[in-house]
Design a protein around this motif. Sequence first.
Motif, PDB file in Angstrom:
ATOM      1  N   LEU A   1      -9.292  -2.261  -4.634  1.00 56.42           N
ATOM      2  CA  LEU A   1      -9.727  -3.521  -5.263  1.00 56.42           C
ATOM      3  C   LEU A   1      -8.573  -4.503  -5.386  1.00 56.42           C
ATOM      4  CD1 LEU A   1     -11.959  -2.075  -8.104  1.00 56.42           C
ATOM      5  CD2 LEU A   1     -12.712  -3.208  -6.006  1.00 56.42           C
ATOM      6  N   ILE A   2      -7.420  -3.998  -5.798  1.00 55.33           N
ATOM      7  CA  ILE A   2      -6.245  -4.864  -5.947  1.00 55.33           C
ATOM      8  C   ILE A   2      -5.866  -5.478  -4.599  1.00 55.33           C
ATOM      9  CG2 ILE A   2      -3.785  -4.911  -6.517  1.00 55.33           C
ATOM     10  CD1 ILE A   2      -4.446  -2.707  -8.644  1.00 55.33           C
ATOM     11  N   MET A   3      -5.887  -4.667  -3.547  1.00 51.59           N
ATOM     12  CA  MET A   3      -5.545  -5.174  -2.218  1.00 51.59           C
ATOM     13  C   MET A   3      -6.544  -6.256  -1.787  1.00 51.59           C
ATOM     14  SD  MET A   3      -2.754  -3.655  -1.183  1.00 51.59           S
ATOM     15  CE  MET A   3      -2.726  -3.843   0.592  1.00 51.59           C
ATOM     16  N   GLU A   4      -7.809  -6.027  -2.048  1.00 48.71           N
ATOM     17  CA  GLU A   4      -8.834  -7.016  -1.691  1.00 48.71           C
ATOM     18  C   GLU A   4      -8.650  -8.306  -2.493  1.00 48.71           C
ATOM     19  OE1 GLU A   4     -13.640  -7.528  -2.082  1.00 48.71           O
ATOM     20  OE2 GLU A   4     -12.860  -5.529  -1.649  1.00 48.71           O
ATOM     21  N   LEU A   5      -8.466  -8.171  -3.807  1.00 49.44           N
ATOM     22  CA  LEU A   5      -8.311  -9.356  -4.659  1.00 49.44           C
ATOM     23  C   LEU A   5      -7.040 -10.127  -4.333  1.00 49.44           C
ATOM     24  CD1 LEU A   5      -9.511  -7.840  -8.042  1.00 49.44           C
ATOM     25  CD2 LEU A   5     -10.714  -9.527  -6.633  1.00 49.44           C
ATOM     26  N   SER A   6      -6.019  -9.435  -3.855  1.00 50.99           N
ATOM     27  CA  SER A   6      -4.763 -10.108  -3.517  1.00 50.99           C
ATOM     28  C   SER A   6      -4.939 -11.100  -2.368  1.00 50.99           C
ATOM     29  CB  SER A   6      -3.691  -9.080  -3.154  1.00 50.99           C
ATOM     30  OG  SER A   6      -3.946  -8.509  -1.878  1.00 50.99           O
ATOM     31  N   GLN A   7      -5.986 -10.920  -1.595  1.00 49.10           N
ATOM     32  CA  GLN A   7      -6.263 -11.812  -0.465  1.00 49.10           C
ATOM     33  C   GLN A   7      -7.240 -12.927  -0.840  1.00 49.10           C
ATOM     34  OE1 GLN A   7      -6.743  -9.540   3.350  1.00 49.10           O
ATOM     35  NE2 GLN A   7      -6.731  -7.838   1.884  1.00 49.10           N
ATOM     36  N   GLU A   8      -7.794 -12.857  -2.060  1.00 44.73           N
ATOM     37  CA  GLU A   8      -8.799 -13.826  -2.479  1.00 44.73           C
ATOM     38  C   GLU A   8      -8.360 -14.653  -3.686  1.00 44.73           C
ATOM     39  OE1 GLU A   8     -12.561 -11.871  -2.987  1.00 44.73           O
ATOM     40  OE2 GLU A   8     -12.328 -10.753  -1.137  1.00 44.73           O
ATOM     41  N   GLY A   9      -7.075 -14.607  -4.012  1.00 47.30           N
ATOM     42  CA  GLY A   9      -6.579 -15.398  -5.137  1.00 47.30           C
ATOM     43  C   GLY A   9      -6.862 -14.791  -6.490  1.00 47.30           C
ATOM     44  N   GLY A  10      -6.973 -13.480  -6.554  1.00 49.77           N
ATOM     45  CA  GLY A  10      -7.193 -12.805  -7.823  1.00 49.77           C
ATOM     46  C   GLY A  10      -8.657 -12.726  -8.209  1.00 49.77           C
ATOM     47  N   PHE A  11      -8.927 -12.013  -9.282  1.00 48.07           N
ATOM     48  CA  PHE A  11     -10.297 -11.766  -9.731  1.00 48.07           C
ATOM     49  C   PHE A  11     -11.038 -13.050 -10.070  1.00 48.07           C
ATOM     50  CE2 PHE A  11     -13.363 -11.039 -13.144  1.00 48.07           C
ATOM     51  CZ  PHE A  11     -14.193 -10.110 -12.522  1.00 48.07           C
ATOM     52  N   LEU A  12     -10.386 -13.970 -10.763  1.00 46.49           N
ATOM     53  CA  LEU A  12     -11.083 -15.193 -11.184  1.00 46.49           C
ATOM     54  C   LEU A  12     -11.542 -16.014  -9.997  1.00 46.49           C
ATOM     55  CD1 LEU A  12      -8.961 -16.227 -14.292  1.00 46.49           C
ATOM     56  CD2 LEU A  12     -11.177 -15.074 -14.249  1.00 46.49           C
TER      57      LEU A  12
ATOM     58  N   PRO B   1       0.790  -1.219   0.000  1.00 47.62           N
ATOM     59  CA  PRO B   1       0.000   0.000   0.000  1.00 47.62           C
ATOM     60  C   PRO B   1       0.823   1.271   0.000  1.00 47.62           C
ATOM     61  CG  PRO B   1       0.118  -0.842   2.232  1.00 47.62           C
ATOM     62  CD  PRO B   1       0.882  -1.804   1.354  1.00 47.62           C
ATOM     63  N   ASP B   2       2.149   1.173  -0.130  1.00 53.04           N
ATOM     64  CA  ASP B   2       3.028   2.341  -0.022  1.00 53.04           C
ATOM     65  C   ASP B   2       3.204   3.115  -1.324  1.00 53.04           C
ATOM     66  OD1 ASP B   2       3.533   1.643   2.659  1.00 53.04           O
ATOM     67  OD2 ASP B   2       5.091   0.248   2.022  1.00 53.04           O
ATOM     68  N   TYR B   3       2.744   2.543  -2.442  1.00 53.14           N
ATOM     69  CA  TYR B   3       2.918   3.160  -3.761  1.00 53.14           C
ATOM     70  C   TYR B   3       4.399   3.391  -4.072  1.00 53.14           C
ATOM     71  CZ  TYR B   3      -2.066   3.890  -3.239  1.00 53.14           C
ATOM     72  OH  TYR B   3      -3.405   3.701  -3.034  1.00 53.14           O
ATOM     73  N   ASP B   4       5.225   2.407  -3.742  1.00 56.37           N
ATOM     74  CA  ASP B   4       6.652   2.446  -4.066  1.00 56.37           C
ATOM     75  C   ASP B   4       6.841   1.952  -5.492  1.00 56.37           C
ATOM     76  OD1 ASP B   4       7.446   3.331  -1.547  1.00 56.37           O
ATOM     77  OD2 ASP B   4       7.690   1.290  -0.778  1.00 56.37           O
ATOM     78  N   TRP B   5       7.300   2.824  -6.382  1.00 51.75           N
ATOM     79  CA  TRP B   5       7.512   2.474  -7.785  1.00 51.75           C
ATOM     80  C   TRP B   5       8.979   2.165  -8.015  1.00 51.75           C
ATOM     81  CZ3 TRP B   5       3.811   1.873 -11.486  1.00 51.75           C
ATOM     82  CH2 TRP B   5       2.511   2.296 -11.154  1.00 51.75           C
ATOM     83  N   GLU B   6       9.236   1.145  -8.853  1.00 48.27           N
ATOM     84  CA  GLU B   6      10.617   0.778  -9.203  1.00 48.27           C
ATOM     85  C   GLU B   6      10.631   0.093 -10.565  1.00 48.27           C
ATOM     86  OE1 GLU B   6      11.316  -3.487  -7.060  1.00 48.27           O
ATOM     87  OE2 GLU B   6      11.548  -1.730  -5.777  1.00 48.27           O
ATOM     88  N   ASN B   7      11.829  -0.109 -11.067  1.00 43.55           N
ATOM     89  CA  ASN B   7      12.038  -0.820 -12.337  1.00 43.55           C
ATOM     90  C   ASN B   7      11.162  -0.263 -13.464  1.00 43.55           C
ATOM     91  OD1 ASN B   7      13.865  -2.525 -11.012  1.00 43.55           O
ATOM     92  ND2 ASN B   7      12.235  -3.909 -10.425  1.00 43.55           N
ATOM     93  N   ILE B   8      11.137   1.054 -13.591  1.00 43.64           N
ATOM     94  CA  ILE B   8      10.362   1.699 -14.653  1.00 43.64           C
ATOM     95  C   ILE B   8      11.232   1.736 -15.900  1.00 43.64           C
ATOM     96  CG2 ILE B   8       9.215   3.812 -15.404  1.00 43.64           C
ATOM     97  CD1 ILE B   8       8.765   4.380 -12.345  1.00 43.64           C
TER      98      ILE B   8
ATOM     99  N   VAL C   1      -3.407   2.972 -10.754  1.00 43.32           N
ATOM    100  CA  VAL C   1      -3.114   2.113  -9.602  1.00 43.32           C
ATOM    101  C   VAL C   1      -3.719   2.706  -8.340  1.00 43.32           C
ATOM    102  CG1 VAL C   1      -1.268   1.215  -8.126  1.00 43.32           C
ATOM    103  CG2 VAL C   1      -1.080   1.023 -10.610  1.00 43.32           C
ATOM    104  N   ARG C   2      -3.581   4.012  -8.155  1.00 41.90           N
ATOM    105  CA  ARG C   2      -4.132   4.652  -6.956  1.00 41.90           C
ATOM    106  C   ARG C   2      -5.658   4.487  -6.908  1.00 41.90           C
ATOM    107  NH1 ARG C   2      -1.943   7.512  -3.099  1.00 41.90           N
ATOM    108  NH2 ARG C   2       0.032   7.741  -4.182  1.00 41.90           N
ATOM    109  N   ASP C   3      -6.326   4.671  -8.052  1.00 42.24           N
ATOM    110  CA  ASP C   3      -7.789   4.558  -8.103  1.00 42.24           C
ATOM    111  C   ASP C   3      -8.282   3.121  -7.917  1.00 42.24           C
ATOM    112  OD1 ASP C   3      -7.886   7.283  -8.553  1.00 42.24           O
ATOM    113  OD2 ASP C   3      -8.402   7.117 -10.680  1.00 42.24           O
ATOM    114  N   ASN C   4      -7.431   2.143  -8.183  1.00 39.85           N
ATOM    115  CA  ASN C   4      -7.816   0.733  -8.089  1.00 39.85           C
ATOM    116  C   ASN C   4      -7.166  -0.005  -6.929  1.00 39.85           C
ATOM    117  OD1 ASN C   4      -9.450  -0.203 -10.694  1.00 39.85           O
ATOM    118  ND2 ASN C   4      -8.060   1.453 -11.254  1.00 39.85           N
ATOM    119  N   ALA C   5      -6.377   0.679  -6.137  1.00 41.60           N
ATOM    120  CA  ALA C   5      -5.600   0.021  -5.075  1.00 41.60           C
ATOM    121  C   ALA C   5      -6.481  -0.755  -4.104  1.00 41.60           C
ATOM    122  CB  ALA C   5      -4.761   1.045  -4.320  1.00 41.60           C
TER     123      ALA C   5
END
Length: 89
Positions: free
Chosen positions: A74-85, A46-53, A68-72
Motif C-alpha cells: 500500500l505504501i509503495m502504491e500511495l507513494s506514486q499517487e501523492g499519498g493517501f489524501l 522495497p529493500d527494507y533497509d532500516w537506519e537511524n533507529i 511496514v512489511r504488512d503495509n509495504a
Amino acid sequence: MMYPYLTLGDDTEITHSEMREDGRVKVYIETPDLKDGFHNATCYLPDYDWENIYGYTEKEMEYFRKLVRDNAHLIMELSQEGGFLNASK
C-alpha cells in the motif's frame, strides 16, 4: 515531501515519501517521548533497509518491521499517487 500514512494510539506517526527515481520509498516512524523528545526509525522500501533507529526497544522494532512489511504494498502504491489524501480524491 513526506505524506501521512498512519497514526497509532500512542501518537506514533508513520509517514512515507514519494517514490524516488531509483524506485525507493522512505518510511519514517516517530513517537513522542517525554524523556527523549522523540523516538524514530527510518526504513527504505522495497529493500527494507532500516537506519537511524533511536529510542525503540527490540520488541517495538519487531512490531514496526512487521507493520511496514504488512503495509509495504500500500505504501509503495500511495507513494506514486501523492499519498493517501490525493489517492482518495
